[in-house]
Design a protein around this motif. Sequence first.
Motif, PDB file in Angstrom:
ATOM      1  N   THR A 133      12.601  -5.457   5.148  1.00 28.48           N
ATOM      2  CA  THR A 133      13.962  -4.933   5.132  1.00 28.48           C
ATOM      3  C   THR A 133      14.297  -4.137   3.874  1.00 28.48           C
ATOM      4  N   ALA A 134      13.959  -4.676   2.722  1.00 28.94           N
ATOM      5  CA  ALA A 134      14.380  -4.020   1.483  1.00 28.94           C
ATOM      6  C   ALA A 134      13.423  -2.879   1.131  1.00 28.94           C
ATOM      7  N   LEU A 135      13.857  -1.664   1.343  1.00 31.98           N
ATOM      8  CA  LEU A 135      13.005  -0.513   1.033  1.00 31.98           C
ATOM      9  C   LEU A 135      13.708   0.363   0.014  1.00 31.98           C
ATOM     10  N   PRO A 136      13.028   0.931  -0.957  1.00 29.41           N
ATOM     11  CA  PRO A 136      11.614   0.708  -1.268  1.00 29.41           C
ATOM     12  C   PRO A 136      11.391  -0.672  -1.858  1.00 29.41           C
ATOM     13  N   VAL A 137      10.203  -1.187  -1.657  1.00 28.58           N
ATOM     14  CA  VAL A 137       9.954  -2.565  -2.047  1.00 28.58           C
ATOM     15  C   VAL A 137       9.463  -2.696  -3.466  1.00 28.58           C
ATOM     16  N   ALA A 138       9.008  -1.612  -4.051  1.00 27.07           N
ATOM     17  CA  ALA A 138       8.389  -1.782  -5.366  1.00 27.07           C
ATOM     18  C   ALA A 138       8.312  -0.474  -6.104  1.00 27.07           C
TER      19      ALA A 138
ATOM     20  N   SER B 246      -0.611  -6.852  -6.788  1.00 23.36           N
ATOM     21  CA  SER B 246       0.638  -6.679  -6.031  1.00 23.36           C
ATOM     22  C   SER B 246       1.372  -7.967  -5.740  1.00 23.36           C
ATOM     23  N   ALA B 247       1.006  -9.064  -6.381  1.00 22.54           N
ATOM     24  CA  ALA B 247       1.751 -10.302  -6.136  1.00 22.54           C
ATOM     25  C   ALA B 247       3.226 -10.051  -6.431  1.00 22.54           C
TER      26      ALA B 247
ATOM     27  N   ARG C 193      10.445  -5.890  -8.744  1.00 15.90           N
ATOM     28  CA  ARG C 193       9.038  -5.937  -8.383  1.00 15.90           C
ATOM     29  C   ARG C 193       8.305  -4.668  -8.806  1.00 15.90           C
ATOM     30  N   VAL C 194       7.077  -4.826  -9.297  1.00 14.43           N
ATOM     31  CA  VAL C 194       6.242  -3.697  -9.684  1.00 14.43           C
ATOM     32  C   VAL C 194       4.820  -3.933  -9.178  1.00 14.43           C
ATOM     33  N   VAL C 195       4.314  -2.962  -8.428  1.00  9.54           N
ATOM     34  CA  VAL C 195       2.920  -2.987  -7.991  1.00  9.54           C
ATOM     35  C   VAL C 195       2.103  -2.205  -9.019  1.00  9.54           C
ATOM     36  N   ALA C 196       0.937  -2.727  -9.378  1.00  8.44           N
ATOM     37  CA  ALA C 196       0.122  -2.066 -10.405  1.00  8.44           C
ATOM     38  C   ALA C 196      -1.211  -1.591  -9.844  1.00  8.44           C
ATOM     39  N   SER C 197      -1.568  -0.345 -10.193  1.00 10.64           N
ATOM     40  CA  SER C 197      -2.930   0.135  -9.970  1.00 10.64           C
ATOM     41  C   SER C 197      -3.677  -0.002 -11.286  1.00 10.64           C
TER      42      SER C 197
END
Lengths: 238, 238
Positions: A6-11, A83-84, A92-96
Amino acid sequence: MPDVTTALPVADHEVLAAVLQVRAGSLQVLLWERAQEPHAHRWSLPGGRLGATEDVESSIRRQLEEKVDVRQLSHVEQLAVFSAPERVPGERVVASAFLGLVPSDVDPALPPDTAWHPVDALPRTAFDHESIVRRARDRLRAKLSYTNLGFALAPPTFTISALRSLYSAALGYKVSATNLQRVLSRRGLLEPTGDTAPPGKAGGRPAALFRFTQRGIEVTDPFAVLRPPNQARGGAAT
Amino acid sequence: MPDVTTALPVADHEVLAAVLQVRAGSLQVLLWERAQEPHAHRWSLPGGRLGATEDVESSIRRQLEEKVDVRQLSHVEQLAVFSAPERVPGERVVASAFLGLVPSDVDPALPPDTAWHPVDALPRTAFDHESIVRRARDRLRAKLSYTNLGFALAPPTFTISALRSLYSAALGYKVSATNLQRVLSRRGLLEPTGDTAPPGKAGGRPAALFRFTQRGIEVTDPFAVLRPPNQARGGAAT
DNA sequence: ACAAAAGTGTTGCACTTACACCCATGA
DNA sequence: TCATGGGTGTAAGTGCAACACTTTTGT
């Protein structure tokens, strides 16, 4: 199933790099000390937010510029996505995550909050950065065995014993100079420059200088087993 | 330097999987045909948006549920991030790509717009999905040689010749049943069940059934060269 | 008995490590 | 000429591919 979309953007998306170099006989990683919360005074990997007009590799190279001159980076490659949802507090932050390598002969000028630390004796690290460093170290160790990645740790020219020290430090165990030279020579990765290095104070035969024949990464030992039939390397030709 | 960090958040995040299975003697990938623009009628990898409360691996497993029962997936692993700003038209989307494997004995019921395609004869694909499929195929081929990943392609029990067919199809070249059995047995990856499979109509000795001793992935052949000194495998013990 | 398919024994080759020996230089 | 460190020759061990041979079934 619960609706998790539901919540977009997620990260947001960040890029992080474990920049490794062999320094003073050990494999070290570049970290900076956080001044602010969260995780103040813990040590953190360099990186930052992904920009709108760049891909992740361009982004990590751009972000590293303030720590290490990009021209000093001999190799950069993706490690994995971390991506936890709770990997960092707050939004929230996704990392590469990336692996970066610096040749042993350069000593970049560093900002005051930044320093090198041995990967096997890390200080208290922020977030999940310790596991990223471990991944980088393991990736480097694996690729030293089946690719020519050694070029990324070494200066333009070097003696065999200097190269032996680099491999030993990176791999974490003693490597024989004799066998290292033979393995790399058989694969055509090493060529003599013709010059020699001056001997030490105690005398001794002067060491020949070598260089890597290729500067880009290449897989040199692709199949451990189950090779295609009737290939040049491996197998019995009757 | 241009400011590339102004527009935040810079990207949505999607997860995509190249699900591979050996079917009818060839390595195939699961694709669905897009009904709508952009790239209508092209074939696309299954996946979708990352949800707010899941990591990327949970997400791809959730998204695959509508195509393949998750219990049928014998292996899932990250491939890489695909992040070129223009990789999809419109709003920017960063993709985390996965490799998924399905054992050859299951034949999942598929939605009507979904089908298997040989990885070496792909239809017209959407976006950058063809390069993701290539990455998945190459990763599988590499790992078949230095890990026990074969278990993820095979049924619970199988004959050596059936296993040979799976490896040949996945690797793209002929594998000898004799040597395959020896390599896997020497590593302790294979054990006989005690049962035999009935011979074909033309007669012949009935084949013994085997199983893999471990179901999780494990690196079985870690170092191609430059092994640590005085280890069990490799090297000359005087 | 014969054909067909599965599995084993054996040989040869390639690669790697270990260790001894030889080489080149400074004091 | 002696100590020191660099480089090479050689032998031993391991793993894999190829192929011939044996084993076990159906017809």
